[in-house]
Design an enzyme around this catalytic site. Structure first.
Site, short mmCIF file in Angstrom:
data_model
loop_
_atom_site.label_atom_id
_atom_site.label_comp_id
_atom_site.label_asym_id
_atom_site.label_seq_id
_atom_site.Cartn_x
_atom_site.Cartn_y
_atom_site.Cartn_z
N HIS A 160 54.71 49.44 51.94
CA HIS A 160 54.61 49.93 50.55
C HIS A 160 54.46 51.46 50.48
CE1 HIS A 160 50.13 49.46 51.23
NE2 HIS A 160 50.11 50.58 50.51
N ASP A 190 53.95 43.77 55.35
CA ASP A 190 53.65 45.10 54.80
C ASP A 190 53.62 46.16 55.91
OD1 ASP A 190 53.17 47.02 52.91
OD2 ASP A 190 51.01 46.63 52.77
N SER A 296 46.40 54.09 53.06
CA SER A 296 47.36 53.06 53.45
C SER A 296 48.24 53.53 54.60
CB SER A 296 48.24 52.67 52.26
OG SER A 296 47.50 52.02 51.27
#
Length: 351
Positions: A160, A190, A296
């Site tokens: 993402h 992911d 992230s």
């Protein structure tokens, strides 16, 4: 861990009065006094002189061969095993080149012994392997983090972070900037693999074994929350095998990244927004190490300096990105999941 071997066993005591050329029935010279009587089972502290004829000296330049018993052989094997076991990851990297992933099924000590077990020691050893990622798409730009896994610039991050990006720029810990291309993506886990252009001599992180961690183990997180490159936080492993559900819709991911939020579902509840109808679920490591938007794709690290997870989601108590912040509920993709997925990512997977 280096183990030492010990040779245990009973040793027989040779009769000090009976040499190899003597027999029990051999006559005793009457001029020699008889040996003093000894209690059964005891032996004199000073054996009688060896009365056998003197053996001829060895010819010049020759030495008698030494016999090595089982104890010597076992010690030699133990030394070889310790050398191989303790230096596997380092040795593989040295022999195969700087573009080899440093990985070991056991924990490798990346942190110097003088700083072992300290957050500052982990930060100093691993920070050069963590990067900031700036991705640009039609929807705008976003910031995330990544982990260098080879010296020539392969970097693991979240899908993402780079989903739908038309341009990817990477800044290393020393401030150098690179252009990167997306090599492979896996929205179901992911994960994404990107590769820097014209990079060499980078410090690759050591990928540990996420199956070896336990609840309560101390961990360190490094990333670029809100663009603050190289931010270090610490905490513990709060739980294992958490089912975390995230969106796999590329358009939704792009929009969420621009808002600074990354919605996910846990325990039947939605956090940080709506994940949508196209989702995937993976097993995650839960940590209370502070994670914020921009973490992230960064690293969750054990106290030996091994990467044990890729930070992927954090819970914020507010819907607004301007006031979002960590409340001690963060999740990371186990590094063993990353290692298993790496061949497909390198082959250019896009799913």
């Amino acid at each position: 861990m280096t183990e030492s071997l010990r040779q245990n066993g009973e040793y027989e005591h040779a009769n000090p009065y009976q040499g190899p050329h003597q027999h029990a029935s051999s006559p005793v010279n009457p001029e020699w006094p008889p040996p003093p009587a000894q209690p059964p089972g005891n032996h004199p502290t000073q054996p009688l002189p060896d009365m056998r004829p003197e053996q001829p000296a060895e010819p010049h330049g020759k030495r008698p061969a030494r016999r090595r018993g089982p104890a010597a052989l076992l010690v030699a094997v133990a030394i070889v095993a310790a050398a191989v076991g303790g230096g596997t990851a380092y040795g593989i990297q040295e022999l195969t080149g700087s573009d080899t992933v440093t990985s070991s099924s056991t924990s490798t000590n990346v942190v110097p012994s003088s700083q072992k077990g300290t957050v500052s020691g982990v930060a100093k050893a691993v920070s050069p392997s963590i990067v900031e990622i700036n991705a640009t798409s039609n929807a705008g730009s976003s910031t995330g983090s990544g982990v260098i896994i080879t010296g020539d610039g392969e970097i693991i991050t979240n899908n993402h972070v780079v989903s739908g990006a038309s341009s990817v720029k990477v800044t290393t810990n020393d401030g150098k900037q690179y252009t990167a291309e997306v090599v492979g993506t896996d929205s179901k886990k992911d994960l994404a693999l990107i590769k820097l252009e014209n990079a060499s001599g980078l410090k690759a992180a050591a990928l540990g074994d996420s199956d070896g961690i336990g609840v309560g183990d101390q961990v360190v997180a490094i990333g670029s929350p809100e663009g603050l490159t190289g931010t270090v936080t610490s905490g513990i492993v709060s739980a294992l095998d958490r089912d975390v559900t995230v969106s796999t819709d590329e358009g939704r991911q792009q929009q969420q990244q621009q808002d600074g939020q990354w919605p996910f579902e846990f325990g039947g509840q939605q956090f940080n927004g709506d994940t949508g109808s196209s989702t995937t679920t993976y097993k995650a490591i839960q940590t209370d190490a502070s994670l914020n938007p921009g973490n992230s794709g960064g690293a969750l690290i054990d106290m030996n300096g091994n990467i044990i997870g890729i930070n992927s989601a954090m819970y914020s108590a507010t819907e607004s990105s301007a006031s979002a912040g960590s409340v001690g509920l963060g999740f990371a993709i186990p590094i063993n999941t990353v290692k298993a997925d790496l061949p497909e990512l390198r082959a250019g997977a896009s799913n």
